[in-house]
Write a protein that holds these residues in place. Structure first.
Motif, short mmCIF file in Angstrom:
data_model
loop_
_atom_site.label_atom_id
_atom_site.label_comp_id
_atom_site.label_asym_id
_atom_site.label_seq_id
_atom_site.Cartn_x
_atom_site.Cartn_y
_atom_site.Cartn_z
N ASN A 1 -5.30 -6.84 -7.08
CA ASN A 1 -6.30 -6.32 -6.14
C ASN A 1 -6.72 -7.99 -6.05
O ASN A 1 -7.44 -7.72 -4.41
N SER B 1 2.03 1.91 -3.28
CA SER B 1 0.63 2.23 -4.24
C SER B 1 0.89 3.67 -3.49
O SER B 1 0.59 4.91 -4.95
N TRP B 2 0.72 4.29 -2.42
CA TRP B 2 0.81 5.50 -2.19
C TRP B 2 2.40 6.40 -2.95
O TRP B 2 2.03 7.62 -3.22
N TYR C 1 -11.60 -0.85 -6.38
CA TYR C 1 -10.63 -1.59 -7.10
C TYR C 1 -10.71 -2.18 -8.42
O TYR C 1 -10.81 -2.22 -9.50
N GLU D 1 -4.47 5.00 0.54
CA GLU D 1 -3.00 4.51 0.85
C GLU D 1 -2.36 4.66 1.32
O GLU D 1 -1.79 3.29 1.94
N TRP E 1 1.16 -1.19 -0.25
CA TRP E 1 -0.43 0.24 0.09
C TRP E 1 0.85 1.45 -0.55
O TRP E 1 0.81 1.83 -0.70
N ASN F 1 -9.97 -2.45 -2.17
CA ASN F 1 -8.87 -2.85 -3.00
C ASN F 1 -10.68 -4.12 -4.11
O ASN F 1 -10.27 -3.83 -4.75
N GLY G 1 -1.12 1.66 4.29
CA GLY G 1 0.42 1.23 4.63
C GLY G 1 0.69 1.59 5.91
O GLY G 1 1.12 0.65 6.16
N GLY H 1 -8.67 -1.68 4.02
CA GLY H 1 -8.09 -2.24 2.45
C GLY H 1 -9.06 -3.23 1.76
O GLY H 1 -8.60 -3.15 0.88
N LYS I 1 2.39 7.36 -7.00
CA LYS I 1 1.75 8.46 -7.31
C LYS I 1 2.10 9.23 -7.70
O LYS I 1 2.49 9.91 -7.12
#
Length: 150
Positions: A121, A26-27, A107, A80, A23, A104, A84, A100, A30
């Protein structure tokens, strides 16, 4: 239960921490400027939702996300980050795992046509379920240290 190197509870903590790192990555990757200033993330999601095969996804996006693109960008990006950090530190772990899992699933449904995203996901959701039902916060967590959820 027999394990190698660590005990079962420790391996579950490793799984939880690994999910938290996923996570956090993922953050981290971005483009925050794009998400917050230009609205790129929500615009991309609007395009995906607008072409979605399920009317409920198109309608839901149009009613919930589209009217508040800036707020939704901040919610997604910082959710996100919070997931995390919560999973890595083991703070409010059951809350983070459920949140989370839900993110997911959102998503997964939104990107039903993208096989790579579905795999990522689905695996993150599976890890969330295992970590939740195995109570992975019992070891190496702030929850354990302060006596939450025991």
């Amino acid at each position: 239960m027999q394990t190698i190197w660590l005990g079962g509870a420790e391996w579950l903590a490793v799984l939880r921490i690994g999910l938290g790192l996923w996570w956090l990555e993922s953050w981290r990757h971005k483009d925050k400027k794009g998400w917050f200033e230009r609205g790129t993330g929500i615009a991309w999601a609007a395009d995906v939702a607008g072409k979605h095969r399920w009317a409920a996804v198109r309608t839901g996006f149009r009613q919930i996300v589209a009217p508040r693109p800036k707020a939704m960008a901040y919610i997604v990006v910082y959710a996100e980050l919070a997931l995390g950090l919560g999973l890595i530190t083991g703070f409010l772990t059951p809350v983070a795992l459920v949140a989370g899992l839900l993110l997911n699933l959102v998503y997964l449904v939104l990107m039903i046509h993208d096989w790579a995203e579905q795999g990522q996901n689905a695996m993150m959701a599976l890890i969330s379920l295992v970590a939740l039902f195995a109570m992975s916060w019992q070891t190496w967590s702030l929850d354990e240290a302060i006596g939450l959820f025991l």
